[in-house]
Design an enzyme around this catalytic site. Sequence first.
Site, PDB file in Angstrom:
ATOM      1  N   TYR A  65       0.805  -1.229   0.000  1.00  0.00           N
ATOM      2  CA  TYR A  65       0.000   0.000   0.000  1.00  0.00           C
ATOM      3  C   TYR A  65       0.838   1.279   0.000  1.00  0.00           C
ATOM      4  CZ  TYR A  65      -4.365  -2.550   0.637  1.00  0.00           C
ATOM      5  OH  TYR A  65      -5.444  -3.368   0.453  1.00  0.00           O
TER       6      TYR A  65
ATOM      7  N   LYS B  30       1.900 -15.106   4.411  1.00  0.00           N
ATOM      8  CA  LYS B  30       2.117 -16.031   3.303  1.00  0.00           C
ATOM      9  C   LYS B  30       3.635 -16.223   3.177  1.00  0.00           C
ATOM     10  CE  LYS B  30       0.413 -18.301  -0.297  1.00  0.00           C
ATOM     11  NZ  LYS B  30      -0.577 -19.375  -0.259  1.00  0.00           N
TER      12      LYS B  30
ATOM     13  N   ASP C 264      -4.413 -18.136   3.127  1.00  0.00           N
ATOM     14  CA  ASP C 264      -5.475 -18.887   2.432  1.00  0.00           C
ATOM     15  C   ASP C 264      -6.175 -19.848   3.387  1.00  0.00           C
ATOM     16  OD1 ASP C 264      -2.824 -19.638   2.219  1.00  0.00           O
ATOM     17  OD2 ASP C 264      -3.034 -20.768   0.365  1.00  0.00           O
TER      18      ASP C 264
ATOM     19  N   ASP D  87      -6.873  -5.898   4.973  1.00  0.00           N
ATOM     20  CA  ASP D  87      -7.933  -5.226   4.214  1.00  0.00           C
ATOM     21  C   ASP D  87      -8.966  -6.251   3.758  1.00  0.00           C
ATOM     22  OD1 ASP D  87      -9.348  -3.390   2.762  1.00  0.00           O
ATOM     23  OD2 ASP D  87      -7.733  -2.847   1.396  1.00  0.00           O
TER      24      ASP D  87
END
Length: 331
Positions: A123, A170, A203, A227
């Site tokens: 971001y 991740k 995930d 987010d």
Amino acid sequence: MRNLVVLPGDGIGPEIMKQVLRILQAVDSPFNYIEKDAGLTALEKHGSLLPDDTLQAITQHGLALKAPLTTPVGGGFKSINVTLRQKFDLYANVRPVVNLPGVFTRYEKVNLTIIRENTEDLYTGEERQVDADTAESIKRITRKGSERIARYAFEYARTHGKKSVAAVHKANIMKLTDGLFLKTCADVAKEYPEIQFRDVIIDNCCMQLVIRPEQFEVIVTENLYGDILSDLCAGLVGGLGVVPGANIGVQAAIFEPVHGSAPDIAGQNKANPTALLQSAVMMLHHVGEHERADRIMRALIKTLSDTQARTADLGGKGNTETFTNALIANL
Ligand code: NAI
């Protein structure tokens, strides 16, 4: 009295802000309201999405209640929300996701808080066009950024009686960036031996959240995952109309709902003010006004269980204004 910068924002923003200020006034909240423009409204009036005057007011008073802002798509406009968070270094985005009595959902025992790092990751807006067919975006994770958000999450867990923190990442794929985030969270966890720490790959986390959300108490995660998880989690407890948020920094704090400016229902008196109201409740707690915060929450819960009063997004017959009238009567 404390100075509070009020940003009514765009779309449904002015409608829900008006009602939330009525409720704050009904409990004699000790604020001087300083209304400022931001977003599309500010662009039309002052030629800037985020006028200097608005930034100065937040710098000076350090406390703001913000309705959603519309960032025009294209045209080179950087998201105003991202700019505000970076400008005031509002590094912790705190989003409690809790089942509300009276709001029917598929889940019954959701009571978790997402602590989202708010200033780094993908971001930072650093993107480049490599050639006509290729574009790149920089993902930046720092030890400092990861450490302070991890510490915030563990302190939050400690002060809110939560027994566990899950770091969501991740790192199996992004070994350097997410690896640094995860390692830093694990290091900070050692300072809080009474709080159980685990890591969950993003995930798997999404799947776990829609199967057994009650297993999570505090989730600490990077900006992008936070987010996306925020909206997923909003869906667990009744939708975007009911989930509040806070952006906390050292010098300033801005309280705002998770949802956007909802242009599809703007100006129709349909919007649910609950998420902005709960953001205001978080703000009251932040400034030590616990009794007023609790009083509003009691009235909110009573009002939400009344089908006549609830707004249409929650299957009710009320609208923005009649919902607020009922809530004020319940105070
Ligand atoms: P959105 O959150 O505005 O709307 C998504 C859906 O949820 C819509 O169907 C909307 O009607 C509904 N909804 C949202 N809030 C509601 C409420 N309080 N009561 C009842 N229904 C509600 O997301 P969308 O449409 O993707 O974005 C619209 C604009 O908002 C965009 O310009 C986006 O940039 C901006 N935005 C601003 C945010 C902020 O200021 N913090 C956050 C997210 C989006």
